[in-house]
Structure formats: structure tokens, C-alpha cells
Scaffold this active site. Structure first.
Site, mmCIF file in Angstrom:
data_model
loop_
_atom_site.group_PDB
_atom_site.id
_atom_site.type_symbol
_atom_site.label_atom_id
_atom_site.label_comp_id
_atom_site.label_asym_id
_atom_site.label_seq_id
_atom_site.Cartn_x
_atom_site.Cartn_y
_atom_site.Cartn_z
ATOM 1 N N SER A 159 0.825 -1.204 0.000
ATOM 2 C CA SER A 159 0.000 0.000 0.000
ATOM 3 C C SER A 159 0.854 1.246 0.000
ATOM 4 C CB SER A 159 -0.916 0.016 1.230
ATOM 5 O OG SER A 159 -1.689 1.208 1.250
ATOM 6 N N LYS B 78 -4.375 -6.601 4.121
ATOM 7 C CA LYS B 78 -4.407 -5.527 3.114
ATOM 8 C C LYS B 78 -5.846 -5.221 2.712
ATOM 9 C CE LYS B 78 -2.888 -2.673 -0.094
ATOM 10 N NZ LYS B 78 -3.913 -2.479 -1.108
ATOM 11 N N HIS C 40 -7.333 -3.199 5.429
ATOM 12 C CA HIS C 40 -6.756 -1.856 5.271
ATOM 13 C C HIS C 40 -7.551 -1.058 4.246
ATOM 14 C CE1 HIS C 40 -4.360 0.829 2.706
ATOM 15 N NE2 HIS C 40 -3.681 1.164 3.783
ATOM 16 N N ASN C 41 -7.833 -1.683 3.101
ATOM 17 C CA ASN C 41 -8.566 -0.980 2.045
ATOM 18 C C ASN C 41 -10.006 -0.688 2.460
ATOM 19 O OD1 ASN C 41 -6.174 -1.468 0.668
ATOM 20 N ND2 ASN C 41 -7.196 -1.940 -1.249
ATOM 21 N N GLU D 49 -9.846 2.213 4.570
ATOM 22 C CA GLU D 49 -9.578 3.333 3.657
ATOM 23 C C GLU D 49 -10.880 3.842 3.025
ATOM 24 O OE1 GLU D 49 -7.828 3.381 -0.790
ATOM 25 O OE2 GLU D 49 -6.447 2.547 0.712
#
Length: 489
Positions: A131, A186, A189-190, A193
Site C-alpha cells: 500500500s 491488506k 486496510h482498504n 480506507e
């Protein structure tokens, strides 16, 4: 004289791949590169890669032949079928103990499948989240590797060298866990986000549509916010966006961009996984749905002409405006805390379900630098899990509890004002509903269970009996004594 071998090979010279190669080379590693369109290899070697310790290859076979043992081949290609296709091309040229690395945004079930398949053939596999976008890939991304743990010692020096570093020099890269763990982290995380971006957009929308502020005025607000508790990459780029002028019209660029958002699927995957695991992640899901709603532009334009809403109130003076801006800041901060709490709850449930040993403090550290959600308060998340590794919810940590205590009056004012003015704030309001639900000793699910038992004989538990004992009421004269089995979908 024996040909000198490269430290790592990389397939896929699009934006992220090209910049990762330059990053690796700048840290002293030699890199062999290949791209499906081989002319791209020659362009890169004669352009940004000229004079550097980078070897261009015109076939997968040539790439593999250029690598030191154990060979490390990193794929930076589109997720899905292209990853499988390149694995099939690379495998015949590899030997036992060699490593394939997928650095794209692959769906974690694919990574679980690929790890198992390659390990059965004597090869090792790493699925790693990367990222930070173009700049992060070049200067230091956040890297979240998982898969075959035996592969980690071979790639650790490279990954930790090229990753972002926090203030004390710690790399934003550490081993996450087995099979799909890296890509799962990940993905979450997104999802976080998505929530962060939507909440910032809601703050912007409130300032624009209730306070009537210009882009230049909002630029000043975000500049101020980035100096305090909300200091983060996304606040920083929002500040910059709001001051950028379109050369063709002389208007702020943000005012000439059509209000239809795209998405690549990771937010949807996060929400789907939350539903599969029974994890409450409403703010992330609302952020996904907000993008879906933005996409039906023509339908919204037509609806705006026939559907009525409330009359918008106006701010009566500078003092009121400044107070409401501060309320919005606090609402954004509190909502952000709840969104991260939901993401971490999801990680804990996934770890239990998939058998991963996730280090939640280390994950916060990996997100401190390089990545899109990097923010000041990730250090406080690491501190919370360092203090209590078994922490069930971030909101129960004293630091985060205090944030909500300090912000919730403003948060409630903002959500109420948005409703009264007809300004949608799905992320703010869902985060508040999550918080109020979490702090409720009793929810109306007792009535819901009664309804389920009434129409489907689904049974219920009682407040005056031990958990795990189920009961059924004969609600009507037509009710039988047979009950439905109890299960969670």
C-alpha cells in the site's frame, strides 16, 4: 567468468511494479524484470532504469535464469486470472524451495488456494499487500506479507529495506501470518480506507451544503486539521485537492469533477467477509454503498427533480460557523475511531476462523507509514494492543474511550443537523449507531427473536435461563410443537 545473478525478479512493469523495481535497486538490490508486452521492458531499461542495476528480460524463462537461489519472482499483475496464468508460466522453470510472490490486490481465498497448491509442489508462496500508491512504491510502501512462512527469511531483507519507516526507524513491514493472512490484512486496510475517504467526503459535504463554504475556505480548515489529531495522509491530500485550480475553467478542480465514484472491489470484499464472519462493520459497508449510490448519477438527477427534502438552514454568523466546523472535526474523529474498531474486530474474527496468529499492534505499526490510511493515531492503536494484546474492541481502551467521551456531543449534533438539513452522512451516522449499539446492554433483538419464533419456530433464549438453552412459544392455535434448527448463516 560466471554471470552475476540478480537478487529478485519482478513481472509487471505498470506503475506499482516499475516504482518497486526502482525502490529495490536504490536499496542495493539487483533486479531482473519482465513484462508481458516486452517492448515495455526495453522502454524501461533505456528510460528510468538506464544505468541502474536492473536486467531486462524478454521471457519468463530468461528472468528465472537470471536469479540467485532460492529464486524470488514477484508478480505485480492484475488480480485474478492473470496471477494464475503467470504462476503457470513461472512454475516449470523453478526448483524446490524457490519463491513466488504476489504483490497485487488478490482476494485472500485465492492466496489460500495458491499457497496450498505451490507448497504441494515443493515451492513457496507469498501473498503480500503493498500500500502507498505510486509514491509509496518508489519511496517506501507499507508491505503486509503472508503465505509460506519458510519463505520469509529469504525476502525479509528486501521487503524491510524498501518499506516505509516510522520515526524510530522500524520498518512498516512484518510477517503477518499463514496462507491468505497478508492479503486479508491488506483487504481490511482498504476497507478502512473506504470508510476514511467517505467520512472526509461527508465533512466536506456538510461544510459545503450547510455552511456554504468555498473550496478555498475548506482548504484552510483541512490545513488546520492536518496539524492536530486528524493528521493523516488522506487529510493532507484533501487539503491539497481543495486548493488546486482547473486551468481550463479557473474553478477549483474538485468543482469540475463528476460526482460518480469508482471502486476496485476490496471494500466490497471486506464487507462481504464481515457478513460471512458475522462481524459488525456497518461503516465500511456504508462507504461501499455510498460509492454505489454515487454511480447511479442519472437516476439521482431524475430523483432530485421529484423528491422533496427539508429546507436547509443557514449558519447565522462566523461564531456559529466556527463552532459547527469544530463539531464536524470531532464527528469525523469519533467516526474514524469507530471505523478502525470495526476493522480490528473483523481481523480478530478472521484470525479465529482461519487459524491465523495476527499481531494487532504490529499491524498498526505497518499502517503507520507508507500506506494510504497512515495517520497519527495508529501509534495509539499499537499502544492499546501492546498494553492489552487480548483487547476485544478498541473502544474499550482508555485512550479511545476518552476520544469518544470528548467528541460524542459534537458528533450527535452533526448527525442531527445533517438529518434536519437533508444532507446524507451514512458513514457518520452508521458509526454513531454502531457505538450506541455496542454500549447498549439491551437491544431490541428480543422482539426480533420473538418474531422469528412466531413465523418460523426458530426458538429463543431466555433472560432467566442459562445461555445455550432454547425455547419456543405456541403463539397461535395453529402452532405446532416442532421447532426449526438453530444455526448462524
Amino acid at each position: 567468468m560466471m554471470e552475476k545473478k540478480c537478487d529478485i525478479g519482478l513481472v509487471g512493469l505498470a506503475v506499482m511494479g516499475e516504482n518497486l523495481v526502482l525502490n529495490m535497486e536504490s536499496k542495493g538490490f539487483s533486479v531482473a524484470v519482465f513484462n508481458r508486452t516486452v517492448t515495455r521492458v526495453d522502454e524501461f531499461i533505456s528510460g528510468r532504469g538506464k544505468g541502474k542495476n536492473i536486467v531486462g528480460c524478454h521471457s519468463v524463462e530468461e528472468l528465472v535464469a537470471k536469479l540467485k537461489r532460492p529464486r524470488k519472482v514477484m508478480l505485480m499483475v492484475k488480480a485474478g486470472a492473470p496471477v494464475d496464468a503467470f504462476i503457470d508460466q513461472v512454475m516449470p522453470h523453478l526448483e524446490q524451495g524457490d519463491i513466488i510472490i504476489d504483490g497485487g490486490n488478490s482476494h485472500f481465498p485465492d492466496t489460500i488456494r495458491r499457497t496450498k497448491m505451490l507448497e504441494e509442489k515443493g515451492l513457496l508462496y507469498i501473498g503480500t499487500g503493498v500500500s502507498g500508491g505510486e509514491e509509496g512504491a518508489l519511496l517506501g510502501p507499507s508491505i503486509m506479507p503472508g503465505g509460506s512462512s519458510a519463505a520469509w527469511p529469504a525476502v525479509k531483507p528486501i521487503f524491510q529495506a524498501i518499506s516505509a519507516k516510522v520515526e524510530d526507524g522500524s520498518p512498516c513491514c512484518e510477517w503477518v501470518g499463514d496462507d491468505g493472512a497478508g492479503h486479508y490484512v491488506k483487504m481490511v486496510h482498504n476497507g478502512i480506507e473506504y470508510g476514511d475517504m467517505q467520512m472526509i467526503c461527508e465533512a466536506y459535504n456538510l461544510m459545503k451544503n450547510i455552511l456554504g463554504m468555498s473550496a478555498a475556505e475548506m482548504h484552510e480548515v483541512f490545513t488546520d486539521w492536518n496539524k492536530g489529531e486528524l493528521d493523516s495522509y488522506l487529510i493532507e491530500i484533501t487539503r491539497d485537492i481543495l486548493s488546486t485550480i482547473d486551468p481550463e475553467t479557473g474553478k477549483p478542480v474538485v468543482d469540475v469533477i463528476l460526482d460518480t465514484a469508482g471502486q476496485k472491489g476490496t471494500g466490497k470484499w471486506t464487507s462481504t467477509s464481515a457478513l460471512d464472519l458475522g462481524a459488525p462493520a456497518p461503516t465500511i459497508a456504508e462507504a461501499v454503498f455510498a460509492r454505489c449510490l454515487s454511480a447511479i448519477k442519472e437516476e439521482r438527477v431524475a430523483a432530485s427533480k421529484v423528491l422533496s427534502g427539508p429546507e436547509k438552514s443557514s449558519c447565522s454568523g462566523e461564531c456559529d460557523r466556527q463552532a459547527f466546523i469544530e463539531d464536524i472535526r470531532k464527528a469525523l474523529y469519533a467516526s474514524k475511531v469507530c471505523s478502525y474498531a470495526q476493522g480490528y474486530q473483523l481481523l480478530k474474527l478472521a484470525a479465529a476462523d482461519y487459524g491465523w496468529s495476527l499481531n494487532y499492534g504490529e499491524i498498526a505499526l505497518m499502517w503507520r507509514g507508507g500506506c494510504i490510511i497512515r495517520a497519527r493515531f495508529l501509534g495509539d492503536i499499537k499502544a492499546a494492543f501492546d498494553k492489552n494484546p487480548q483487547l476485544s474492541n478498541l473502544l474499550l481502551d482508555d485512550f479511545f474511550k476518552q476520544i469518544i467521551d470528548d467528541c460524542q456531543t459534537s458528533w450527535r449534533k452533526v448527525v442531527a443537523a445533517a438529518a434536519m438539513n437533508g444532507v446524507p452522512v451514512p458513514a457518520f451516522s452508521s458509526a454513531l449507531a454502531y457505538y450506541d449499539s455496542l454500549r447498549s446492554e439491551v437491544l431490541p433483538a428480543n422482539l426480533l427473536q420473538a418474531q422469528r419464533d412466531y413465523f418460523g419456530a426458530h426458538t429463543y433464549e431466555r433472560v432467566d435461563q442459562p445461555r445455550g438453552k432454547f425455547f419456543h412459544t405456541t403463539w397461535t392455535e395453529n402452532s405446532g410443537s416442532t421447532t426449526s434448527s438453530t444455526y448462524n448463516a
